[in-house]
Design an enzyme around this catalytic site. Structure first.
Site, PDB file in Angstrom:
ATOM      1  N   ARG A 137      -9.669   0.725   8.475  1.00  0.00           N
ATOM      2  CA  ARG A 137      -9.171  -0.580   8.887  1.00  0.00           C
ATOM      3  C   ARG A 137     -10.200  -1.345   9.706  1.00  0.00           C
ATOM      4  O   ARG A 137      -9.918  -2.465  10.144  1.00  0.00           O
ATOM      5  CB  ARG A 137      -7.910  -0.400   9.726  1.00  0.00           C
ATOM      6  CG  ARG A 137      -6.623  -0.777   8.965  1.00  0.00           C
ATOM      7  CD  ARG A 137      -5.472  -0.522   9.908  1.00  0.00           C
ATOM      8  NE  ARG A 137      -4.272  -1.223   9.565  1.00  0.00           N
ATOM      9  CZ  ARG A 137      -3.261  -0.698   8.872  1.00  0.00           C
ATOM     10  NH1 ARG A 137      -3.345   0.501   8.371  1.00  0.00           N
ATOM     11  NH2 ARG A 137      -2.154  -1.403   8.668  1.00  0.00           N
TER      12      ARG A 137
ATOM     13  N   ARG B 165      -0.185  -8.677  13.502  1.00  0.00           N
ATOM     14  CA  ARG B 165      -0.768  -7.658  12.615  1.00  0.00           C
ATOM     15  C   ARG B 165      -1.628  -8.320  11.543  1.00  0.00           C
ATOM     16  O   ARG B 165      -2.707  -7.823  11.195  1.00  0.00           O
ATOM     17  CB  ARG B 165       0.345  -6.838  11.956  1.00  0.00           C
ATOM     18  CG  ARG B 165       0.997  -5.883  12.938  1.00  0.00           C
ATOM     19  CD  ARG B 165       2.373  -5.449  12.476  1.00  0.00           C
ATOM     20  NE  ARG B 165       2.341  -4.690  11.246  1.00  0.00           N
ATOM     21  CZ  ARG B 165       3.435  -4.402  10.550  1.00  0.00           C
ATOM     22  NH1 ARG B 165       4.617  -4.828  10.947  1.00  0.00           N
ATOM     23  NH2 ARG B 165       3.340  -3.683   9.444  1.00  0.00           N
TER      24      ARG B 165
ATOM     25  N   ARG C 189      11.526   0.383  11.949  1.00  0.00           N
ATOM     26  CA  ARG C 189      10.161   0.217  12.467  1.00  0.00           C
ATOM     27  C   ARG C 189      10.113  -0.944  13.433  1.00  0.00           C
ATOM     28  O   ARG C 189      10.380  -2.091  13.065  1.00  0.00           O
ATOM     29  CB  ARG C 189       9.175   0.001  11.314  1.00  0.00           C
ATOM     30  CG  ARG C 189       8.702   1.308  10.727  1.00  0.00           C
ATOM     31  CD  ARG C 189       7.720   1.108   9.605  1.00  0.00           C
ATOM     32  NE  ARG C 189       6.520   0.375   9.991  1.00  0.00           N
ATOM     33  CZ  ARG C 189       5.456   0.278   9.219  1.00  0.00           C
ATOM     34  NH1 ARG C 189       5.436   0.876   8.038  1.00  0.00           N
ATOM     35  NH2 ARG C 189       4.402  -0.410   9.623  1.00  0.00           N
TER      36      ARG C 189
ATOM     37  N   ARG D  33      11.912  -5.463   5.412  1.00  0.00           N
ATOM     38  CA  ARG D  33      11.864  -4.021   5.668  1.00  0.00           C
ATOM     39  C   ARG D  33      12.406  -3.712   7.071  1.00  0.00           C
ATOM     40  O   ARG D  33      13.062  -2.701   7.282  1.00  0.00           O
ATOM     41  CB  ARG D  33      10.423  -3.508   5.534  1.00  0.00           C
ATOM     42  CG  ARG D  33      10.326  -1.997   5.732  1.00  0.00           C
ATOM     43  CD  ARG D  33       8.959  -1.440   5.366  1.00  0.00           C
ATOM     44  NE  ARG D  33       7.920  -1.881   6.278  1.00  0.00           N
ATOM     45  CZ  ARG D  33       6.620  -1.607   6.125  1.00  0.00           C
ATOM     46  NH1 ARG D  33       6.223  -0.906   5.089  1.00  0.00           N
ATOM     47  NH2 ARG D  33       5.736  -2.043   6.988  1.00  0.00           N
TER      48      ARG D  33
ATOM     49  N   LYS E  32       0.837  -1.210   0.000  1.00  0.00           N
ATOM     50  CA  LYS E  32       0.000   0.000   0.000  1.00  0.00           C
ATOM     51  C   LYS E  32       0.870   1.258   0.000  1.00  0.00           C
ATOM     52  O   LYS E  32       0.662   2.153  -0.820  1.00  0.00           O
ATOM     53  CB  LYS E  32      -0.931   0.025   1.233  1.00  0.00           C
ATOM     54  CG  LYS E  32      -1.865  -1.175   1.326  1.00  0.00           C
ATOM     55  CD  LYS E  32      -2.835  -1.051   2.483  1.00  0.00           C
ATOM     56  CE  LYS E  32      -2.177  -1.001   3.857  1.00  0.00           C
ATOM     57  NZ  LYS E  32      -1.637  -2.295   4.324  1.00  0.00           N
TER      58      LYS E  32
END
Ligand code: B4P
Length: 193
Positions: free
Chosen positions: A89, A146, A134, A128, A14
């Protein structure tokens, strides 16, 4: 206005595709994840509360993110359209977004849903996590939490917009260019020049 929701599980592309889509179509990018991370970076009270939940892979309360989107819509009266990335969401966020837009005489034109296998999502997010800094990307159990949160709470967003025949599935695996082309093709079919 042309209002687009880019939908998909965590790591589906996204954020990656949003950057390109806003550049091509001149839409205003609204990413609740980016707004929350900027609150964390600025060490605001909201940011500190959100961080605890985000680090566990959980969603931030609806009223918090709905308030953020309300302000963003009010602060951008000149926008020719919005790209919603990571929002809504939950079903409650979807209903709130529809109401906020309809108060402005607007609505969602299309929901583009990126489809990616769970194995690929985990691989991308761990990858990532090696460089992003993060904290929600470094630990596989948080990533799985998640994804579980997505199945439990977020998949209902697609069900909501399916009722209005607004959802289009797009294969989210392949090169970034291939996926971008597929997304643009769907936008072009619906966009009024
Ligand atoms: P978000 O910031 O929305 O992030 P995300 O879902 O984890 O990632 P995204 O799907 O954007 O990943 P990307 O494309 O960049 O959310 C983070 C957290 O914030 C949530 O867990 C929640 O706690 C909170 N939150 C945010 N919005 C909320 C809301 N509305 N309500 C409640 N809580 C909210 O891609 C990931 C990786 O894949 C990148 O490294 C990228 O380079 C790579 N990649 C992309 N495309 C690829 C491709 N085609 N091939 C290979 N790799 C690819």
């Amino acid at each position: 206005m042309f209002n687009l929701i880019l939908f998909g599980p965590p790591g589906s592309g996204k954020g990656t595709q949003s950057e390109r889509l806003i550049a091509r179509y001149g839409l205003k990018h609204l990413s609740t994840g980016d707004i929350l991370r900027s609150e964390i970076a600025n060490q605001t009270r909201l940011g500190m509360e959100a961080k605890t939940l985000m680090d566990r892979g959980e969603l931030v309360p609806d009223e918090v993110v709905i308030g953020m989107i309300r302000s963003a819509l009010d602060n951008n009266p000149e926008a020719k359209g919005f790209l919603f990335d990571g929002f809504p969401r939950t079903k409650a966020q979807s209903v709130a977004l529809d109401t906020l837009l309809s108060e402005k005489g607007e609505g969602i034109n299309v929901v583009l849903a990126l489809e990616v296998t769970e194995e690929e999502l985990i691989k991308r997010l761990l990858n990532r996590g090696l460089t992003s800094g993060r904290t929600d990307d470094v630990n596989e159990s948080v990533i799985r939490a998640r994804i579980a949160e997505y199945h439990k709470k977020t998949s209902s967003v697609a069900d909501h917009y399916r009722e209005f025949d607004k959802v289009v599935g797009v294969k989210g695996e392949g090169t970034v260019d291939e996926i971008f082309d597929a997304l643009c093709e769907e936008i072009e079919k619906r966009k009024v020049a």
